[in-house]
Design a protein around this motif. Sequence first.
Motif, PDB file in Angstrom:
ATOM      1  N   SER A   1      12.757  11.414  -5.865  1.00 14.17           N
ATOM      2  CA  SER A   1      13.463  12.758  -5.683  1.00 14.17           C
ATOM      3  C   SER A   1      12.181  13.853  -5.065  1.00 14.17           C
ATOM      4  CB  SER A   1      14.057  13.397  -6.869  1.00 14.17           C
ATOM      5  OG  SER A   1      13.061  13.525  -8.053  1.00 14.17           O
ATOM      6  N   SER A   2      12.794  14.885  -4.542  1.00 13.25           N
ATOM      7  CA  SER A   2      12.004  16.018  -4.465  1.00 13.25           C
ATOM      8  C   SER A   2      12.542  17.315  -4.601  1.00 13.25           C
ATOM      9  CB  SER A   2      11.212  15.983  -2.819  1.00 13.25           C
ATOM     10  OG  SER A   2      12.215  15.917  -2.111  1.00 13.25           O
ATOM     11  N   THR A   3      11.773  18.381  -4.772  1.00  9.88           N
ATOM     12  CA  THR A   3      12.304  19.671  -5.148  1.00  9.88           C
ATOM     13  C   THR A   3      12.063  20.649  -4.060  1.00  9.88           C
ATOM     14  OG1 THR A   3      12.793  19.210  -7.253  1.00  9.88           O
ATOM     15  CG2 THR A   3      12.907  21.508  -6.778  1.00  9.88           C
ATOM     16  N   SER A   4      12.779  21.683  -3.477  1.00 13.51           N
ATOM     17  CA  SER A   4      12.050  22.362  -2.684  1.00 13.51           C
ATOM     18  C   SER A   4      13.284  23.563  -2.470  1.00 13.51           C
ATOM     19  CB  SER A   4      11.777  21.837  -1.108  1.00 13.51           C
ATOM     20  OG  SER A   4      11.710  23.139  -0.170  1.00 13.51           O
ATOM     21  N   HIS A   5      12.785  24.927  -2.423  1.00 15.74           N
ATOM     22  CA  HIS A   5      14.002  26.057  -2.416  1.00 15.74           C
ATOM     23  C   HIS A   5      15.186  25.829  -3.500  1.00 15.74           C
ATOM     24  CE1 HIS A   5      11.950  25.724   1.775  1.00 15.74           C
ATOM     25  NE2 HIS A   5      11.739  27.003   1.206  1.00 15.74           N
ATOM     26  N   GLU A   6      14.695  25.576  -4.672  1.00 15.64           N
ATOM     27  CA  GLU A   6      15.729  25.591  -5.910  1.00 15.64           C
ATOM     28  C   GLU A   6      16.683  24.487  -5.468  1.00 15.64           C
ATOM     29  OE1 GLU A   6      15.470  27.568  -8.377  1.00 15.64           O
ATOM     30  OE2 GLU A   6      13.614  28.266  -7.422  1.00 15.64           O
ATOM     31  N   LYS A   7      16.463  23.381  -4.709  1.00 19.85           N
ATOM     32  CA  LYS A   7      17.340  22.293  -4.563  1.00 19.85           C
ATOM     33  C   LYS A   7      16.529  20.898  -4.589  1.00 19.85           C
ATOM     34  CE  LYS A   7      20.868  24.160  -1.507  1.00 19.85           C
ATOM     35  NZ  LYS A   7      22.023  24.029  -2.196  1.00 19.85           N
ATOM     36  N   THR A   8      17.192  20.035  -5.003  1.00 18.88           N
ATOM     37  CA  THR A   8      16.548  18.583  -5.367  1.00 18.88           C
ATOM     38  C   THR A   8      17.375  17.593  -4.339  1.00 18.88           C
ATOM     39  OG1 THR A   8      15.704  19.524  -7.765  1.00 18.88           O
ATOM     40  CG2 THR A   8      15.810  17.032  -6.978  1.00 18.88           C
ATOM     41  N   THR A   9      16.496  17.008  -3.732  1.00 16.22           N
ATOM     42  CA  THR A   9      17.022  15.740  -3.024  1.00 16.22           C
ATOM     43  C   THR A   9      16.623  14.635  -3.764  1.00 16.22           C
ATOM     44  OG1 THR A   9      15.041  15.653  -1.473  1.00 16.22           O
ATOM     45  CG2 THR A   9      17.028  17.150  -0.915  1.00 16.22           C
ATOM     46  N   VAL A  10      17.830  13.729  -3.784  1.00 19.06           N
ATOM     47  CA  VAL A  10      17.550  12.415  -4.552  1.00 19.06           C
ATOM     48  C   VAL A  10      18.112  11.190  -3.701  1.00 19.06           C
ATOM     49  CG1 VAL A  10      18.132  10.999  -6.602  1.00 19.06           C
ATOM     50  CG2 VAL A  10      18.159  13.721  -6.533  1.00 19.06           C
ATOM     51  N   ARG A  11      17.351  10.406  -3.531  1.00 14.67           N
ATOM     52  CA  ARG A  11      18.038   9.201  -2.703  1.00 14.67           C
ATOM     53  C   ARG A  11      19.209   8.308  -3.839  1.00 14.67           C
ATOM     54  NH1 ARG A  11      14.845   3.777  -0.503  1.00 14.67           N
ATOM     55  NH2 ARG A  11      16.553   2.678   0.742  1.00 14.67           N
ATOM     56  N   VAL A  12      20.079   7.894  -3.208  1.00 15.47           N
ATOM     57  CA  VAL A  12      21.280   7.209  -3.928  1.00 15.47           C
ATOM     58  C   VAL A  12      21.391   6.214  -2.979  1.00 15.47           C
ATOM     59  CG1 VAL A  12      22.002   9.108  -5.372  1.00 15.47           C
ATOM     60  CG2 VAL A  12      23.067   8.745  -3.080  1.00 15.47           C
ATOM     61  N   GLN A  13      21.825   4.990  -3.465  1.00 17.27           N
ATOM     62  CA  GLN A  13      22.455   3.801  -2.732  1.00 17.27           C
ATOM     63  C   GLN A  13      23.779   3.448  -3.779  1.00 17.27           C
ATOM     64  OE1 GLN A  13      18.992   1.166  -3.290  1.00 17.27           O
ATOM     65  NE2 GLN A  13      18.629   1.198  -0.868  1.00 17.27           N
ATOM     66  N   MET A  14      24.899   3.648  -3.254  1.00 16.69           N
ATOM     67  CA  MET A  14      25.997   3.085  -3.556  1.00 16.69           C
ATOM     68  C   MET A  14      27.185   2.439  -2.758  1.00 16.69           C
ATOM     69  SD  MET A  14      26.613   6.897  -5.471  1.00 16.69           S
ATOM     70  CE  MET A  14      28.013   6.392  -6.280  1.00 16.69           C
ATOM     71  N   LYS A  15      27.472   1.404  -2.968  1.00 19.51           N
ATOM     72  CA  LYS A  15      28.491   0.407  -2.658  1.00 19.51           C
ATOM     73  C   LYS A  15      29.989   1.197  -2.984  1.00 19.51           C
ATOM     74  CE  LYS A  15      25.889  -2.741  -0.930  1.00 19.51           C
ATOM     75  NZ  LYS A  15      25.269  -4.017  -1.907  1.00 19.51           N
ATOM     76  N   PRO A  16      30.887   0.800  -1.849  1.00 18.55           N
ATOM     77  CA  PRO A  16      32.422   1.382  -2.185  1.00 18.55           C
ATOM     78  C   PRO A  16      32.777   0.894  -3.545  1.00 18.55           C
ATOM     79  CG  PRO A  16      32.170   0.399   0.177  1.00 18.55           C
ATOM     80  CD  PRO A  16      30.716   0.011  -0.639  1.00 18.55           C
ATOM     81  N   GLY A  17      33.197   1.955  -4.406  1.00 16.11           N
ATOM     82  CA  GLY A  17      33.638   1.538  -5.625  1.00 16.11           C
ATOM     83  C   GLY A  17      32.436   1.435  -6.945  1.00 16.11           C
ATOM     84  N   GLU A  18      31.507   1.942  -6.344  1.00 14.50           N
ATOM     85  CA  GLU A  18      30.433   2.105  -7.524  1.00 14.50           C
ATOM     86  C   GLU A  18      30.226   3.496  -7.900  1.00 14.50           C
ATOM     87  OE1 GLU A  18      27.040  -1.458  -7.001  1.00 14.50           O
ATOM     88  OE2 GLU A  18      26.661   0.333  -5.818  1.00 14.50           O
ATOM     89  N   ALA A  19      29.588   3.800  -9.120  1.00 18.50           N
ATOM     90  CA  ALA A  19      29.489   5.209  -9.587  1.00 18.50           C
ATOM     91  C   ALA A  19      28.045   5.098  -9.980  1.00 18.50           C
ATOM     92  CB  ALA A  19      30.357   5.239 -10.703  1.00 18.50           C
ATOM     93  N   LEU A  20      27.614   6.505 -10.223  1.00 21.29           N
ATOM     94  CA  LEU A  20      26.266   6.515 -10.596  1.00 21.29           C
ATOM     95  C   LEU A  20      26.079   8.023 -11.489  1.00 21.29           C
ATOM     96  CD1 LEU A  20      23.550   5.799  -7.669  1.00 21.29           C
ATOM     97  CD2 LEU A  20      23.715   4.775  -9.933  1.00 21.29           C
TER      98      LEU A  20
END
Length: 958
Positions: free
Chosen positions: A736-755
């Motif tokens: 993840s990285s944070t800039s301008h009060e927002k955080t970007t996160v890498r996610v990997q999700m197949k159809p039907g998955e939750a995180l």
Amino acid sequence: MAFKYRSLASLALFATLLANCRQPQASTVVSGAISAKQAQTEALWPEVKKENRPWTRWWWMGNAVDEKNIDRLLAEYAKAGIGGVEIAPIYGAKGHESRYLDFLSPQWMAMLDATVKKAGSLNMGVDMTQGTGWPFGGPQVTPEHAASRLILQKYALNGGQTLTEKLEVKDPKQKEVGVVLQAVMAYHDKGAILNLTDKVSPEGKLNWKAPAGTWEIYAAFNGKTRQMVKRAAPGGVGYTLDHLSKTATQAYLQPFTQAFNGSNHGVRAFYNDSYEVYGADWSAGFFEEFQKRRGYDLRPFLRELVSKEHTEKVARLKSDYRETMSEMLYHNFYTPWNEWAHKHKSLTKNQSHGSPGNLLDLYAAVDIPECETFGSSYFPIPGLRRDSADVRNVDPDPIMLKFASSAAHVTGKNLVSSETFTWLGEHFKTSYSQMKPEVEQVFLSGVNHVFYHGVTYSPEEVAWPGWLFYASLNMTPANSLWPQFNGFNQYITRVQSVLQAGKADNEILVYWPIHDVWSKPEGMQMMIGVHEVDEWLHPTQFYKQSKGLMEAGYSVDFVSDKMLHQSSVNNGQIMTAAAAPEHKVLVLPQSKYMAETTFERAIQLANEGATVIIEQLPTEVPGLHDLENRRQKLQQVTKSLSFTDAGNGIRQTKAGKGEILLSKDIQKALAYKNIQREALTDTGLKFTRRHIGNGKYYYLVNHTAKAIDTTIPLNVAAQSVVMLDPQSGNAGLAASSTSHEKTTVRVQMKPGEALILKATTQQTPEVIAWQYLDNAGAPSEVKGTWSLRFTQGGPELPAEQKLTQLTSWTELPDKKGESFSGTGEYTITFEVPAKKAAEYVLDLGKVNESAKVWINGQEVGYINSIPFQARVGQYLKPGKNTLKIEVANLMANRIRHMDQQKIQWRNYYEINFVNINYKPFDASVWQPMPSGLLGPVTLTPYSTSAGAVSGSLGRKGN
């Protein structure tokens, strides 16, 4: 919660303390000891309490229960991961009458005590329906206190005539229940209206001669619906309660007062099912309540009340009538019921939908609001089975579910429950893959306390499939999926442990214009229910705006007139209750009717510092009383607002400390105020959010047809983001990285998955990095000779098989496989190259219907829903490996066999057993359901990259 460890030794020590209080994870057990990695992973999840686990409605058929079977069944439920039971007494099984217990008898109370004692020893909770079957009613409900309906009889007289017949109800069945004449009104063809009630003798003779002209006489009787309790248990048969009468409610509760004798006997919550009181449009005190609440006499308007004319006057009258009914239900039923439960130190849990009232206020009137899912939803998840013949023509609507969660959020209540999976599919055909996205949709709607519908108590000696309730889901220990039920319950438990943490984090309040719903000229009482959403919900601008906001990435709660009047403003945030989360803005969607007092309150909130966004200024007040004065007040308020053009279709005015925006485009107005949506929804992901002390939880679900591998933005400035996988229990620090009060996160999700993402404003030190899967190699199919051994089920275990090609059990040479329901165990050996990849993903291909996996004797875990995949690199070794897969199929094939062989297995009182369309059940015409492991089973190598402890984007691994 964040944990910091100084050494692996301290991790291992902490692991032993966690062993009995954390939820099970996908196993990383080696020689019986928990690894340091697993201990750290488990510490990242909230501690599990019994409310975090799924609970279930527990049908007591005929109350034919005994302590031995109670002990046995509760132990099985606890082992399967159930956190509590809700006792629901109903009709019984034929042939077992000698075992029936009367509801609330000393013997029944003894069984309640035995249940509470055993449940307590298993760390389970107990709720109970405060009645049998539904709705509330029983032998204590005398005709006087039974559900009532208005009976109007019409007579015609010309000038000079007198009425010769007695004023008595013509329906002989009404005479049996003591119908009472309440009013007699005369309507002249020139408009005069006379109240003749005092001119009726005790014998029913009208002592009145009609003056000149043509007259219509309306006689109003307080009649009875004569509805009996549906699906009543022994000791519970009787009339349905008049929920609009406080006297009737108090009389109904009296037997419970006597039976419980000052104690709650360990019952956490008393439960009331959905309001299914049909035709109950009246109560003995309705005229008086109407006069008190609406400010005018209803009697002169009896003709309009039953009129079928579609006039403005009729619509306004019926709005007043329905609002009165709503308030009577709130004050005369919910208030005394709550008081009774609280006096006994228990909670109330209630389904308000279906009732003729303001759902938001009625849900909010209890401690645990409960919604329900009925039918099944369509999800574009590849491979998800949805056979048209096996589903009801009802799609659960997430916005309907949000009425219950909104009521809880706005009034500061944490738990929101759901009766879940009712008629999700045909009996015996529902899989975990079908259940998972449905319960995820419930979670996304704000629910955090799931109840199965349901589990039926069945004595050990009753032959398979045991006693069953007439409506699916039948999740009992006899279900062939039961051996793997714990895996599905682990998923729900992990999610609920997060969704019960902190507070809901929804930034927008959307006002529900209830008077638009009530101001319909058709009919009398209005049942605002799950099955009528096409009439009262879907056509409204409220629905369209709410749905559009949610799809765009905004989080909303709904608010009622009553709730707005109870709200205040603190530092520009709207506070709806002391313990409630704050909201940033109030949205008033376009409506035809709005009470002038409600609009005044909205403007007042703006004056106190709130932001209010109005789609269109209201032009009409509801109801009839003092109409012109109230119209003028509304016009005075709207005319006092002086708007200036803010551009982009937005008009703006300052109001005290706050601001009012007028815009047809609500989302443009939100952007103007810098109230930001969660742009992660642009990927197709759905989410719900919880606020915790040092950050936020994001629960994400991929219900799309495509795999998602991308960075998503979060509206939080996080120092670190922990990734939590509710399917496996794995956890780690995300990239993840944070800039301008927002955080970007890498996610990997197949159809039907939750995180689940835990984004915190603090660093999370010494947490193992989440491993992302990169650069997939060529998948290799696990081939060779599979050994298939059937381990449990029936009617008979098929013979062991050696398979070089995976196929359905129904296609095996042993024809016993066609009618078999149970579990089969597949084993095979396969080779892994000497140079291992950084990670491997096992893909089971097509599974009918659920699997549990071991590699080299180590438990990988449950793989019970699409995409039927798991990371398995840690279990593999170079060279020869052993794979074991236990597969459970559905009950359908065995039930089909029993019906074809005409084996009697259903024999119940009342409704007996029906199919999904409420027709007589017959499985003999079904085709066999594919069963077992169909594959192909593949192993795919991956390189990996890791989330970094610093919160910067991840570094490459092997």
